[in-house]
Design an enzyme around this catalytic site. Structure first.
Site, short mmCIF file in Angstrom:
data_model
loop_
_atom_site.label_atom_id
_atom_site.label_comp_id
_atom_site.label_asym_id
_atom_site.label_seq_id
_atom_site.Cartn_x
_atom_site.Cartn_y
_atom_site.Cartn_z
N GLU A 1 0.82 -1.22 0.00
CA GLU A 1 0.00 0.00 0.00
C GLU A 1 0.85 1.27 0.00
O GLU A 1 0.78 2.07 0.94
CB GLU A 1 -0.96 0.01 1.19
CG GLU A 1 -2.07 -1.00 1.08
CD GLU A 1 -3.08 -0.91 2.22
OE1 GLU A 1 -2.79 -0.22 3.21
OE2 GLU A 1 -4.15 -1.52 2.11
N GLU B 1 -6.72 -7.72 -0.27
CA GLU B 1 -7.06 -7.75 1.16
C GLU B 1 -8.49 -7.29 1.36
O GLU B 1 -8.93 -6.31 0.76
CB GLU B 1 -6.21 -6.76 1.96
CG GLU B 1 -4.75 -7.06 2.07
CD GLU B 1 -4.03 -5.96 2.87
OE1 GLU B 1 -4.67 -5.26 3.67
OE2 GLU B 1 -2.83 -5.80 2.65
#
Ligand code: GLA
Length: 698
Positions: free
Chosen positions: A183, A341
């Protein structure tokens, strides 16, 4: 402009499914699923952090993964210090062992480069690589992503560990995918240290072709006497007594996104060179990470992957999920993507971490699948006992396998395995969208810089408001760039595109000219890419196509309500509009623009451009959209409330995925076979409360 059109309303509880017809050109596309090495099924698994557990747990993990149908795990994402405990000394034996164990069990690996967490020894040796925030604070350790993206020491260390991993595991038979970093931009999107400042100046020299006069003009530096006579005078937009030059801020945001992208590209290029044939991804947080321009990032990854967490307190949080999934598919250019995710139940970082109710995780997972994901992954495999995320749910909760979560995890795994085995064609289908919505990160950045006409201007809020109505109307949305190909859509919605480049304006204008229906909401088309207002009346970039001038913005007071005819309630914003060709569809009944146009429609070329100059409430927006649909030859699908139906088609097959978020049993009209049960449906498809139904259509 050919498009599969939704049918007219049927009954309140059923929906006639039109025969699948892929958008023009789309039927011919031959996709190859996700293109992971070796793994051809729907990916299922999660982040696996075995380093938090003793080796005897690893054996149990692998056994439980088999029971759950896990076929892919993300490994080593935060393991830098465990792989390189001191500079240049590497310890791979634990990872060797786990890679081999997983391979023996038939589980593939999405191997992380651990560069989101440089080890403590690194910062001790290279304190200059610590990031500095806008206020000048040097940020400390104990978290992740605390590094300066422009640091040469960080780059060297990241290169070294990435090369080591690529050489050691680049052709390991378990390796299906590389997972670079984690991320990017999540915790830290920008650094303001002297090294970053120098990198910013280099970036500016490239952007403005070494022409300082061009920068001065683009930034409007004659305002407040900011003219630069030497590149060395330019700084990042650090803390000042008040507002920093907005053009400077905008360029700094572009630079910061590009600087992190350079970090990604450096690692990706190493992996491509040393591990040929294995795709490389990095997990996005689409629509939830404002700092990265994912339109630029998306073309740099081999597989688009996204992380999504519900805004759990929202009752209709599944609509925000759908929006993010659609935007991820947009970034993937319509091709399949990977949900890297999401959570089996509660997260740990929201104000109140609401647990998912029974079957909610299944609905969430299959909603991503419906909207183009070819894999469903979680953070994380086994719940951590310590550290900042110990209250985050996992596939194996603290309570182990005698739990509802575990039962739902294994059921979902079994269903995905059945789908993969019985319906491999599903992985090569694409989502069939009805309409397009324009999304733009740069415009989001620019719109929300300080000193706009109202603090209530909010980009994401406008996108979500329109998206939510479209969702309730059963229409599937493709997100596109402002300069993207719009030709196949009967309707294009443009929420608050404050920054509209000339190229984007030309694209939207020619779309209408060629027969399209455009719907633009207020505060669009105002500035160019430098945040400079287009000459003449607003909205300069879209004046011609909208057939109007906005003489004055009339932002409303906090809480002020106004009325648009016949009885639409609105707030936040109004405008003094002077039509120059557009017809007035609805007028303001009161407020600062009383009697003036509120909603307009302009016939332009072979199409029409609608303009909504205020923020109607949801009933009002609903009624406005229905008028616009009529122009576009669309009609809402009258689905039962809180039920979504999405279709994936391609290569002659069509799948319908219907999700019932309500607590009522419902029925939709459909014909085909349910792969998960083998049941044939000859006209009606019952969907019990809270359930999902997948149908291979006939
Ligand atoms: C992010 C990160 C994960 C984890 C989860 C928790 O998405 O990528 O490492 O922290 O959030 O929700």
């Amino acid at each position: 402009m050919s498009q599969a059109r939704p049918t007219s309303p049927d009954t309140s509880s059923t929906w006639e499914v039109p025969p699948g017809a892929p958008p023009e050109g789309q039927g011919a596309v031959v996709l190859t699923g996700l293109g992971l090495r070796g793994l051809t099924s729907i990916a299922y698994g999660g982040d696996y952090n075995p380093e938090q557990w003793p080796p005897q747990v690893w054996e149990e993990d692998v056994e439980l993964m088999r029971q759950a149908g896990v076929n892919l795990v993300s490994l080593g994402i935060f393991s830098w210090v465990l792989l390189e405990p001191s500079e240049g000394r590497f310890t791979f034996d634990w990872l060797d062992r786990i890679m081999d164990m997983l391979h023996k069990a038939g589980i593939f690996v999405d191997l992380g480069t651990p560069t989101a967490v440089p080890p403590a020894w690194f910062f001790r040796a290279y304190p200059q690589a610590r990031p500095v925030d806008r206020e000048g604070h040097v940020l400390g350790g104990g978290y992740r992503q605390t590094f300066c993206p422009s640091s040469p020491e960080y780059a060297a260390a990241a290169t070294r560990i990435t090369e080591q991993l690529a050489r050691r595991y680049g052709d390991h038979p378990a390796l299906a995918l590389w997972h670079v970093h984690n991320e990017y931009g999540q915790a830290l999107a920008s650094c303001y240290c002297p090294v970053s400042a120098a990198a910013f100046r280099r970036w500016l020299r490239a952007r403005y072709a070494d022409d300082l006069a061009a920068l001065n003009e683009a930034w409007g530096t004659t305002f407040w006497g900011q003219c630069y006579s030497d590149w060395e005078e330019i700084e990042p937009p650090r803390l000042t007594p008040h507002v920093v030059n907005p053009s400077q801020q905008l360029d700094f945001m572009r630079f910061s996104s590009d600087e992190l992208l350079k970090c990604f590209q450096a690692e990706r290029d190493i992996l491509h060179a040393l591990s040929p044939g294995v795709p490389v991804t990095t997990n996005f947080q689409i629509a939830n990470c404002k700092g990265l321009d994912y339109w630029r990032w998306a073309s740099e990854v081999d597989v688009v992957s996204n992380d999504h967490y519900l805004q759990a307190e929202r009752a209709d949080n599944y609509i925000e999920l759908a929006m993010c999934a659609d935007l991820t598919r947009g970034a993937a250019g319509g091709r399949p993507w990977l949900l890297m995710e999401h959570s089996t139940s509660a997260v740990n970082w929201q104000p109140r971490n609401i647990a998912k109710r029974p079957r909610e995780m299944r609905r969430n997972s299959l909603a991503h699948l419906a909207r183009g994901a070819n894999g469903v992954m979680f953070f994380q495999w086994r719940a951590s006992r310590f550290g900042a995320e110990k209250f985050h749910s996992a596939m194996v909760p603290h309570g182990g396998t005698e739990t509802r979560i575990w039962r739902e995890v294994t059921e979902l795994g079994a269903d995905l395995a059945t789908l993969s085995a019985k319906e491999p064609e599903l992985l090569n289908t694409q989502v069939l969208a009805d309409i397009a919505m324009v999304w733009d990160w740069e415009s989001w950045w620019a719109l929300e810089l300080p000193w706009r006409p109202s603090v209530d201007l909010n980009y994401r809020e406008r996108v979500e408001a329109y998206y939510t109505r479209l969702w309730h109307h059963g229409l599937t949305v493709d997100f596109v760039q402002p300069t993207g190909d719009l030709t196949r859509y009967p309707l294009v919605v443009v929420p608050s595109l404050y920054l509209t480049t000339q190229e984007a304006a030309a694209n939207l204008t020619s779309y209408v000219d060629n027969g399209g229906t455009l719907l633009v909401s207020y505060f669009s088309g105002i500035v160019d890419e430098h945040d400079t207002i287009y000459p003449g009346s607003h909205p300069g970039a879209l004046r011609e196509v909208l057939g109007l001038k906005v003489e004055e913005f009339l932002p409303l007071r906090a809480g002020e309500q106004i009325t648009v005819e016949p009885d639409i309630q609105a707030d936040v914003w109004a405008e003094h509009i002077v039509p120059t060709g557009a017809e007035v569809v609805l007028r303001y009944l009161d407020g600062p623009a009383a009697g003036g146009p509120a909603v307009t429609r302009h016939r332009f070329g072979r199409g029409q451009a609608w303009y909504v100059s205020t923020r109607p409430d949801s009933a009002g927006l609903d009624s406005i959209l229905r008028r616009v649909y009529a122009d576009a030859g669309l009609a809402p699908r009258e689905l039962p409330p809180n039920v979504e139906v999405v279709r994936r088609t391609g290569n002659g097959v069509s799948y319908l995925i219907a999700i019932n978020h309500s607590d009522q049993d419902v029925t939709v009209l459909a014909r085909g076979v349910e792969p998960l049960t083998g049941i044939r449906r000859d006209g009606t498809l019952p969907i019990p409360a809270g359930e999902v139904r997948i149908l291979r259509e006939e």
